[in-house]
Scaffold this motif. Structure first.
Motif, PDB file in Angstrom:
ATOM      1  N   THR A  14      -5.387 -10.085  -7.777  1.00 11.85           N
ATOM      2  CA  THR A  14      -5.277  -9.655  -6.386  1.00 11.85           C
ATOM      3  C   THR A  14      -3.962  -8.939  -6.164  1.00 11.85           C
ATOM      4  OG1 THR A  14      -4.132 -11.638  -5.587  1.00 11.85           O
ATOM      5  CG2 THR A  14      -6.554 -11.734  -5.745  1.00 11.85           C
ATOM      6  N   VAL A  15      -3.874  -8.237  -5.044  1.00 10.05           N
ATOM      7  CA  VAL A  15      -2.636  -7.546  -4.695  1.00 10.05           C
ATOM      8  C   VAL A  15      -1.489  -8.545  -4.595  1.00 10.05           C
ATOM      9  CG1 VAL A  15      -1.470  -6.281  -2.852  1.00 10.05           C
ATOM     10  CG2 VAL A  15      -3.777  -5.607  -3.561  1.00 10.05           C
ATOM     11  N   ALA A  54       2.492  -9.632   4.445  1.00  7.91           N
ATOM     12  CA  ALA A  54       1.095  -9.915   4.105  1.00  7.91           C
ATOM     13  C   ALA A  54       0.688 -11.322   4.520  1.00  7.91           C
ATOM     14  CB  ALA A  54       0.883  -9.735   2.606  1.00  7.91           C
ATOM     15  N   LEU A  59      -3.904  -1.851  -7.911  1.00  7.78           N
ATOM     16  CA  LEU A  59      -3.426  -1.342  -6.624  1.00  7.78           C
ATOM     17  C   LEU A  59      -4.014   0.018  -6.282  1.00  7.78           C
ATOM     18  CD1 LEU A  59       0.381  -2.225  -6.969  1.00  7.78           C
ATOM     19  CD2 LEU A  59      -1.398  -3.544  -5.810  1.00  7.78           C
ATOM     20  N   LEU A 112      -6.592   0.930  -4.790  1.00  7.12           N
ATOM     21  CA  LEU A 112      -7.212   1.094  -3.479  1.00  7.12           C
ATOM     22  C   LEU A 112      -6.199   0.980  -2.344  1.00  7.12           C
ATOM     23  CD1 LEU A 112     -10.518  -0.924  -3.996  1.00  7.12           C
ATOM     24  CD2 LEU A 112     -10.082   1.509  -4.345  1.00  7.12           C
ATOM     25  N   ASP A 113      -4.927   0.783  -2.669  1.00 10.02           N
ATOM     26  CA  ASP A 113      -3.876   0.680  -1.646  1.00 10.02           C
ATOM     27  C   ASP A 113      -2.799   1.689  -1.996  1.00 10.02           C
ATOM     28  OD1 ASP A 113      -1.588  -0.067  -0.104  1.00 10.02           O
ATOM     29  OD2 ASP A 113      -2.477  -2.032   0.219  1.00 10.02           O
ATOM     30  N   SER A 114      -2.877   2.873  -1.417  1.00 10.04           N
ATOM     31  CA  SER A 114      -1.979   3.963  -1.794  1.00 10.04           C
ATOM     32  C   SER A 114      -0.525   3.649  -1.481  1.00 10.04           C
ATOM     33  CB  SER A 114      -2.399   5.263  -1.098  1.00 10.04           C
ATOM     34  OG  SER A 114      -2.387   5.109   0.306  1.00 10.04           O
ATOM     35  N   LEU A 115      -0.274   2.894  -0.392  1.00  8.47           N
ATOM     36  CA  LEU A 115       1.104   2.560  -0.040  1.00  8.47           C
ATOM     37  C   LEU A 115       1.741   1.663  -1.091  1.00  8.47           C
ATOM     38  CD1 LEU A 115       3.498   2.576   1.894  1.00  8.47           C
ATOM     39  CD2 LEU A 115       2.447   0.647   3.108  1.00  8.47           C
ATOM     40  N   LEU A 116       1.043   0.580  -1.449  1.00  4.54           N
ATOM     41  CA  LEU A 116       1.580  -0.326  -2.458  1.00  4.54           C
ATOM     42  C   LEU A 116       1.636   0.337  -3.831  1.00  4.54           C
ATOM     43  CD1 LEU A 116       0.039  -3.805  -1.576  1.00  4.54           C
ATOM     44  CD2 LEU A 116       2.399  -3.042  -1.289  1.00  4.54           C
TER      45      LEU A 116
END
Length: 296
Positions: free
Chosen positions: A59-60, A121, A177, A179-183
């Protein structure tokens, strides 16, 4: 990696016809001349494979916790050295101390950033572990690096080890990661900073007579033993085969027109350069085992 996917698509362009060879050569030449600014345009005209599935066995939050553990490790390592009562003598010069101080500031900033991301988060921020950089687990076993804070060369060896592990660990977590461009962008910037740290530490070692390049290379003087837990930091770094996530082997030694020197390199020499060009990832389990060398 997107870069490998780009190369795979370039390799797919037919080398058997004039029409197929010219676009490939042109695309590679443009990438070499203009760098990243032309990547979107180059990718747009290349054939696109079906979207690959994203692995979801991490997971993230797992990624952020692992990154924080590694940053705790590096930050504390440099902080302990800078706090030595004989620090001036230990570092040997103001230039050496200033370089380590700069790296230490970066590592402290990384810790604060990752703590903030976890807090935002809604996750519990792991506490900083207790560290023993001799590797003796607070005196419960034989020390791996007994002179870590009395011999500057040993200190630099361990610094190189920690930075090289950090680079590989970040690279191993990127896929989780996507799918999460910021992270993703955040961790890639941390990865880039760790790369600069490793290169500088390696340069400092070379200036002190160590046989080591500014990047991982098979000709580097070994600082770990193959097959040992510390040796996992470099296991696989001599790899000459690079794959896309599909997986698809990138034909560096055949299809891609990258061997353009005069005289051309042999296949073996070309693949040796490929081994130098890529930092291989390590998974979370391996990164954790390496970090545990210094945690008690």
């Amino acid at each position: 990696m997107d870069f490998l996917n780009i190369l795979a698509r370039l390799a797919d362009l037919s080398a058997d016809t004039e029409a197929g060879a010219a676009p490939r050569r042109t695309a590679l030449a443009r990438l070499g001349q203009a760098g990243a600014t032309l990547l979107p345009a180059a990718v747009a005209v290349l054939p696109r494979p079906a979207a690959a599935g994203v692995q979801d066995n991490s997971t993230v939050l797992d990624v952020l916790r692992l990154a924080l553990t590694l940053e705790y490790l590096e930050s504390e390592f440099y902080a302990q050295a800078l706090a030595l009562p004989n620090a001036a003598a230990f570092f040997g010069s103001a230039a050496n101390r200033n370089a380590i101080q700069t790296i230490a500031v970066h590592e402290s900033q990384h810790v604060a950033l990752l703590q903030r991301l976890l807090t935002e988060a809604g996750a519990t921020v792991p506490s900083k572990p207790s560290f023993d950089f001799t590797g003796s687990k607070n005196g419960t076993q034989t020390a791996l690096f007994p002179d870590i804070f009395t011999n500057f060369d040993t200190f630099l060896k361990v610094a190189q080890l920690l930075e090289d592990v950090g680079i590989r660990a970040y690279k191993g977590q990127v896929e989780f990661l996507q799918l999460d461009s910021l992270l993703l962008g955040t961790l890639l910037r941390l990865h880039s900073t760790e790369g600069r740290h490793a290169a500088h530490i390696r340069t400092m070692r070379r200036q002190r007579g160590a046989a080591v390049k500014s990047w991982v290379n098979p000709t580097d003087a070994a600082i770990t033993t193959t097959g040992s837990v510390p040796g996992q930091a470099y296991a696989g770094e001599s790899n000459t085969a690079q794959y896309t996530p599909a997986p698809r082997l990138i034909p560096f030694d055949t299809t891609l027109p990258i061997n353009v020197g005069t005289p051309a390199l042999s296949k073996e020499a070309l693949l040796a350069k490929v081994a130098e060009a890529f930092d291989e990832p390590i998974n979370a389990a391996t990164a954790t085992e390496l970090a545990q060398l210094f945690i008690y």
